[in-house]
Write a protein that holds these residues in place. Structure first.
Motif, PDB file in Angstrom:
ATOM      1  N   UNK A  60       0.953  -1.096   0.093  1.00 51.22           N
ATOM      2  CA  UNK A  60       0.047   0.065   0.118  1.00 51.22           C
ATOM      3  C   UNK A  60       0.870   1.224   0.112  1.00 51.22           C
ATOM      4  N   UNK A  61       0.387   2.391  -0.610  1.00 54.07           N
ATOM      5  CA  UNK A  61       1.541   3.341  -0.914  1.00 54.07           C
ATOM      6  C   UNK A  61       1.668   4.236   0.683  1.00 54.07           C
ATOM      7  N   UNK A  62       2.715   4.675   0.570  1.00 56.97           N
ATOM      8  CA  UNK A  62       2.579   5.521   1.874  1.00 56.97           C
ATOM      9  C   UNK A  62       2.283   6.889   1.758  1.00 56.97           C
ATOM     10  N   UNK A  63       1.305   7.269   2.447  1.00 58.95           N
ATOM     11  CA  UNK A  63       0.897   8.535   2.400  1.00 58.95           C
ATOM     12  C   UNK A  63       1.634   9.529   2.883  1.00 58.95           C
ATOM     13  N   UNK A  64       1.861  10.909   2.295  1.00 61.48           N
ATOM     14  CA  UNK A  64       2.337  11.862   3.026  1.00 61.48           C
ATOM     15  C   UNK A  64       1.567  12.508   3.872  1.00 61.48           C
ATOM     16  N   UNK A  65       2.091  13.065   4.732  1.00 58.41           N
ATOM     17  CA  UNK A  65       1.284  14.075   5.803  1.00 58.41           C
ATOM     18  C   UNK A  65       0.941  15.219   5.175  1.00 58.41           C
ATOM     19  N   UNK A  66      -0.419  15.541   5.078  1.00 54.87           N
ATOM     20  CA  UNK A  66      -0.986  16.610   4.566  1.00 54.87           C
ATOM     21  C   UNK A  66      -0.532  17.981   4.838  1.00 54.87           C
ATOM     22  N   UNK A 120      -0.383  21.416   6.890  1.00 48.93           N
ATOM     23  CA  UNK A 120      -1.413  21.991   7.946  1.00 48.93           C
ATOM     24  C   UNK A 120      -1.999  21.135   9.007  1.00 48.93           C
ATOM     25  N   UNK A 121      -1.506  19.872   9.087  1.00 45.02           N
ATOM     26  CA  UNK A 121      -2.120  18.737   9.777  1.00 45.02           C
ATOM     27  C   UNK A 121      -1.682  19.049  11.276  1.00 45.02           C
ATOM     28  N   UNK A 122      -0.529  19.383  11.105  1.00 46.24           N
ATOM     29  CA  UNK A 122       0.157  19.679  12.630  1.00 46.24           C
ATOM     30  C   UNK A 122      -0.546  20.866  13.318  1.00 46.24           C
ATOM     31  N   UNK A 123      -1.101  20.610  14.469  1.00 48.99           N
ATOM     32  CA  UNK A 123      -1.771  21.727  15.285  1.00 48.99           C
ATOM     33  C   UNK A 123      -0.544  22.797  15.631  1.00 48.99           C
ATOM     34  N   UNK A 124      -1.110  24.079  15.769  1.00 44.51           N
ATOM     35  CA  UNK A 124      -0.207  25.059  16.015  1.00 44.51           C
ATOM     36  C   UNK A 124       0.507  24.661  17.210  1.00 44.51           C
ATOM     37  N   UNK A 125       1.917  25.077  17.103  1.00 37.93           N
ATOM     38  CA  UNK A 125       2.658  24.901  18.425  1.00 37.93           C
ATOM     39  C   UNK A 125       2.702  26.262  19.299  1.00 37.93           C
ATOM     40  N   UNK A 126       3.322  26.096  20.237  1.00 30.73           N
ATOM     41  CA  UNK A 126       3.366  27.434  21.087  1.00 30.73           C
ATOM     42  C   UNK A 126       3.958  28.626  20.258  1.00 30.73           C
TER      43      UNK A 126
END
Lengths: 136, 166
Positions: free
Chosen positions: A51-57, A59-65
């Protein structure tokens, strides 16, 4: 004959102990049923792993401090804002001013803060001055 | 001692893609996978301060599966949601909703569809093994079951997949 079926996946995954490994290999040499199952499970395992490895979309990482923005970037940001304001002001002045021909760029920039945008240190933003203003 | 990413940003950078792939293969659609990754990263961020050195991956995947199961339970509590018979298919029972979900599988090949047909505990173990690449011992720690159970689930899961793919 006891078929050590559940050892088959562990065998493929390299998760058998040495004694279990020997036991299964001996069994497979004598058992067509388990050999066939091994081949089937091997195909399924390979299919799931293919199965293909999907790239992380993005803007998916929530805002950091909140991050302290370096002064240079902050300056550039405000210079950009000032430049945008200056462009609008100059355009309006050119269009609705009482006598565009009599307004100099120095006068406009000192009056409305457009000077920052003309400083090359603040990046590519430029004031666009209508020809009517310059020619006048 | 196992070295772990020091900051939440590093966890997101190093493990974000793995968590997303796990979530996508478990749920079958990008929106749910997106939400799950965000929830996991927020929980990691909150939990890092109290993290005790040990199996970081075990800790991380425990958080991930707990976030998934919490979401399933939350959806099942919604009065307007269909009530599935089991914790399965991301809380969506066979219905029009399930058909909609299926149609949203952008990379919805036969394998992905077959994965979604597996009961949750089998799907989880197969995905952790074959998609995420965890060892049986790591899966056992993450799922909190004996390693023999992991072995059994993976093999039975693969056999079910074989039946579904035929």
């Amino acid at each position: 004959m006891i078929h050590p079926s559940e050892m088959i996946s562990a065998y493929l995954d390299g998760e058998l102990s040495w004694s279990e490994h020997s036991q299964l290999v001996d069994h497979l040499e004598r058992c067509g049923r388990c050999t066939a199952e091994l081949e089937q499970v091997q195909r399924v395992r390979a299919a799931v792993r293919s199965l293909p490895v999907l790239e992380l979309p993005e803007g998916i990482v929530p805002e950091a401090d909140p991050v302290v923005v370096p002064l240079r970037r902050q300056k550039g940001l405000w210079a950009g804002v000032a430049a945008a304001i200056a462009v609008i002001v100059v355009a309006i002045a050119a269009l609705v001013g009482p006598d565009p021909g009599s307004v100099s760029i120095d006068e406009l920039s000192s009056r409305f803060g457009a000077r920052v945008s003309l400083d090359p240190a603040f990046g590519p933003a430029k004031v666009v001055v209508p020809p009517a203003v310059i020619d006048g | 001692m196992e070295s772990i990413p020091l900051t939440w940003e590093e966890v997101a950078r190093v493990y974000g893609r793995k968590i997303y792939n796990f979530a996508y293969r478990l749920t079958g659609n990008p929106d749910d996978a997106h939400d799950l990754v965000q929830e996991v990263l927020l929980r990691v961020r909150r939990g890092l301060a109290s993290y005790q050195p040990g199996s970081f991956e075990g800790w991380l995947w425990r958080i991930t599966r707990n976030a998934f199961l919490d979401e399933v339970r939350r959806r099942n509590r919604r009065p307007t949601s269909p009530l599935p018979d089991e914790v399965d298919r991301w809380g969506i029972a066979s219905s029009e909703a399930a058909d909609v979900e299926y149609s949203r599988i952008s990379l919805g090949d036969d394998i992905q569809k077959a994965l979604l047909e597996l009961p949750y505990e089998f799907r989880e173990s197969v995905v952790l093994c074959d998609v995420v690449g965890l060892s049986y011992e790591e899966i056992a720690r993450a799922v909190a079951v004996p390693i023999g159970t992991v072995r059994s689930r993976i093999h039975r899961g693969r056999r079910m997949l074989k039946e579904l793919l035929e």
